[in-house]
Design an enzyme around this catalytic site. Structure first.
Site, mmCIF file in Angstrom:
data_model
loop_
_atom_site.group_PDB
_atom_site.id
_atom_site.type_symbol
_atom_site.label_atom_id
_atom_site.label_comp_id
_atom_site.label_asym_id
_atom_site.label_seq_id
_atom_site.Cartn_x
_atom_site.Cartn_y
_atom_site.Cartn_z
ATOM 1 C CE1 TYR A 28 -7.193 7.706 -2.211
ATOM 2 C CE2 TYR A 28 -5.180 8.870 -1.632
ATOM 3 C CZ TYR A 28 -5.816 7.782 -2.208
ATOM 4 O OH TYR A 28 -5.082 6.776 -2.763
ATOM 5 C CE1 TYR A 156 -5.518 1.912 -1.484
ATOM 6 C CE2 TYR A 156 -3.130 1.724 -1.435
ATOM 7 C CZ TYR A 156 -4.271 2.326 -1.927
ATOM 8 O OH TYR A 156 -4.164 3.314 -2.864
ATOM 9 C CG ASP A 250 1.392 -4.664 -2.928
ATOM 10 O OD1 ASP A 250 2.440 -4.004 -2.996
ATOM 11 O OD2 ASP A 250 0.263 -4.161 -3.040
ATOM 12 C CE LYS A 279 3.167 3.363 -1.016
ATOM 13 N NZ LYS A 279 2.611 4.696 -1.166
HETATM 14 C C1 LIG Z 1 0.812 -2.025 -0.589
HETATM 15 C C2 LIG Z 1 0.506 -1.035 -1.680
HETATM 16 N N1 LIG Z 1 0.247 -1.493 -2.912
HETATM 17 C C3 LIG Z 1 -0.018 -0.649 -3.932
HETATM 18 C C4 LIG Z 1 -0.034 0.722 -3.745
HETATM 19 C C5 LIG Z 1 -0.336 1.646 -4.887
HETATM 20 O O1 LIG Z 1 0.792 2.350 -5.273
HETATM 21 P P1 LIG Z 1 0.652 3.719 -6.106
HETATM 22 O O2 LIG Z 1 0.049 4.725 -5.196
HETATM 23 O O3 LIG Z 1 2.069 4.032 -6.503
HETATM 24 O O4 LIG Z 1 -0.213 3.419 -7.278
HETATM 25 C C6 LIG Z 1 0.220 1.226 -2.464
HETATM 26 C C7 LIG Z 1 0.175 2.683 -2.225
HETATM 27 O O5 LIG Z 1 0.078 3.176 -1.134
HETATM 28 C C8 LIG Z 1 0.491 0.332 -1.407
HETATM 29 O O6 LIG Z 1 0.744 0.771 -0.162
#
Ligand SMILES: Cc1ncc(COP(=O)(O)O)c(C=O)c1O
Length: 433
Positions: A28, A156, A250, A279
């Site tokens: 980014y 996201y 998610d 995470k």
């Molecule tokens: C809600 C959510 N889903 C998916 C992801 C993607 O995870 P990664 O960066 O480990 O690919 C993130 C990353 O910030 C996220 O906050």
């Protein structure tokens, strides 16, 4: 990448930093104009240690990962012991104890019947797997037309193309890939009765093409750091169920205590059909993610035909070192009060950030669990602001139109005071400038 960052000129930084501008492509980042990133040489407790010896309180817990702080001895011991025995094996045709026991442990921890665990190596991939699980489940059941997903404004879900397609096409950082991505349906999160009725009508009229509804429970992260009520989450789950659709939660950002319960879904008593974790799964130690499915989803993949099997398999899935780190992190959640501390963090951040409310240019200050957001009308000179935070002894990165804090859950009251105090001071200077 410019070499002019006043905080870390190449002359004063470590020798290896000289190669950063030529070889390290940062995420980014406009590489032509961005200042060199700060050289971090160590981590300790809640601190990032810079090459010149300065110690910054990490207000972001390395993108929501380091939930117990850095270098926890228990995690280090378990990973080191695993490294001696077996750093990695493929998961095809062979398996290992760490993967099996971690899968069982996660299944026991999660609400409902999310008992079938598919490991991967990043959150985005966990989301891709969830999408493929949902679509292939319907195909295996003879409903091949269900190829689209319902997602939400400000969502996201990651940076791989499938996950990008689930993110808000207008607002997220994926907007300039319009036309390249799969098309999904993006709806507002339905809070009111009318909105819920409209959401229900929408699902009903599109049901035949839909595989699942996908939501970040309670907190939408990188798409806007917005919060919705447990009642709205429960309504989305209820309506999806009524319409016979799968619900994918998610919890990559919200999982492992961030919102005050181990998983955000628990606060709305929602059990999704598929859940994504990542995470903080390894507490900021190694890349690992997981997609968990209920028995009902899993059973759709069973049969005599090999084509019914789930068609996915990341090379590093269930890496034994990552499994060891995840086990150690779960041990810490069992033994310590990091989760109980989230409520105290929420209370303190709410109180400590209050002075921001009356600052010119600030439009909202909100907290949920160990997440705090100071939303402003417009941000400019983000890099200068980063520098100011560093001068004040903390690590924060302003983002779009907001400042946000997601500190390690293990942060002490003194460290939290220091973090919030410096935040208020820098935002105060910014708002008056
Ligand atoms: C809600 C959510 N889903 C998916 C992801 C993607 O995870 P990664 O960066 O480990 O690919 C993130 C990353 O910030 C996220 O906050």
């Amino acid at each position: 990448m410019s070499l002019s960052c006043s905080e870390t000129s190449v002359d004063s930084g470590p020798a290896w930093q000289r190669d950063a501008a030529d070889h390290l492509w940062m995420p980014y980042t406009q590489m032509q104009t961005a200042p060199l990133p700060l050289p971090v040489v160590a981590t300790e407790d809640v601190y990032l240690v810079l090459s010149d010896g300065r110690r910054l309180i990490d207000g972001l817990a390395s993108w929501w990962t380091a939930c117990h702080g850095y270098n926890h001895p228990h995690i280090a011991e378990r990973v080191a012991a695993q490294l001696e025995v077996m750093p990695h094996v493929m998961l095809g045709g062979i398996h290992h104890e760490g993967a099996v026991t971690l899968a069982r442990r996660l299944a026991d921890l999660l609400p409902g019947d999310l008992a079938h665990v598919f490991f991967s190596d990043s959150g985005s991939v966990a989301v891709e797997v969830a999408m493929k699980m949902a679509v292939q489940m319907w195909r295996n059941r003879g409903e091949g037309g269900r190829n689209r997903f319902v997602t939400f404004k400000h969502a996201y879900h990651g940076d791989t193309t499938g996950a990008m397609s689930l993110s808000d096409p207008e607002r997220s950082m994926h907007a300039h890939f319009k036309g390249f991505l799969l098309e999904q349906y993006c709806r507002p999160i339905p809070e009111t009765d009318e909105e819920q009725a409209a959401f229900c009508a929408f699902l009903e009229s599109h049901r035949e093409q839909l595989a699942a509804v996908v939501i970040e429970p309670l907190v939408q992260g990188a798409g806007g750091m917005r919060f919705h009520s447990p009642a709205a989450l429960a309504a989305v789950a209820r309506i999806a169920r009524q319409q016979g659709l799968l619900l994918v939660a998610d919890e990559i950002a919200t999982g492992f205590g961030r919102t005050g319960s181990m998983f955000a879904c628990e606060q709305a008593e929602v059990v999704p059909d598929i859940m994504c974790l990542g995470k903080a799964l390894t507490a900021g130690t190694l890349g690992m993610a997981a997609t968990l499915a209920t028995g009902e989803v899993f059973e759709a993949f069973l049969g005599d035909e090999s084509e019914k099997a789930l068609m996915h398999g990341p090379t590093y899935m269930a890496n034994p070192l990552a499994c060891a780190a995840a086990h150690a992190s779960l041990d810490l959640f069992e033994q310590h009060s990091d989760l109980a501390q989230v409520q105290a963090i929420e209370k303190s951040l709410t109180e400590l950030l209050k002075p921001c409310r009356s600052l010119p240019g600030v439009v909202d200050v909100r907290t949920r669990g160990a997440i705090a957001v100071v939303q402003v009308e417009r941000l400019h000179s983000e890099e200068k602001l980063c520098e100011r935070f560093v001068q004040a002894g903390i690590w924060l990165r302003p983002f779009h139109d907001m400042f946000y804090l997601t500190p390690p859950l293990s942060i002490t009251p003194d460290q939290l005071h220091q973090l919030a105090g410096a935040t208020v001071e820098v935002i105060g200077d910014w708002s008056r400038s």
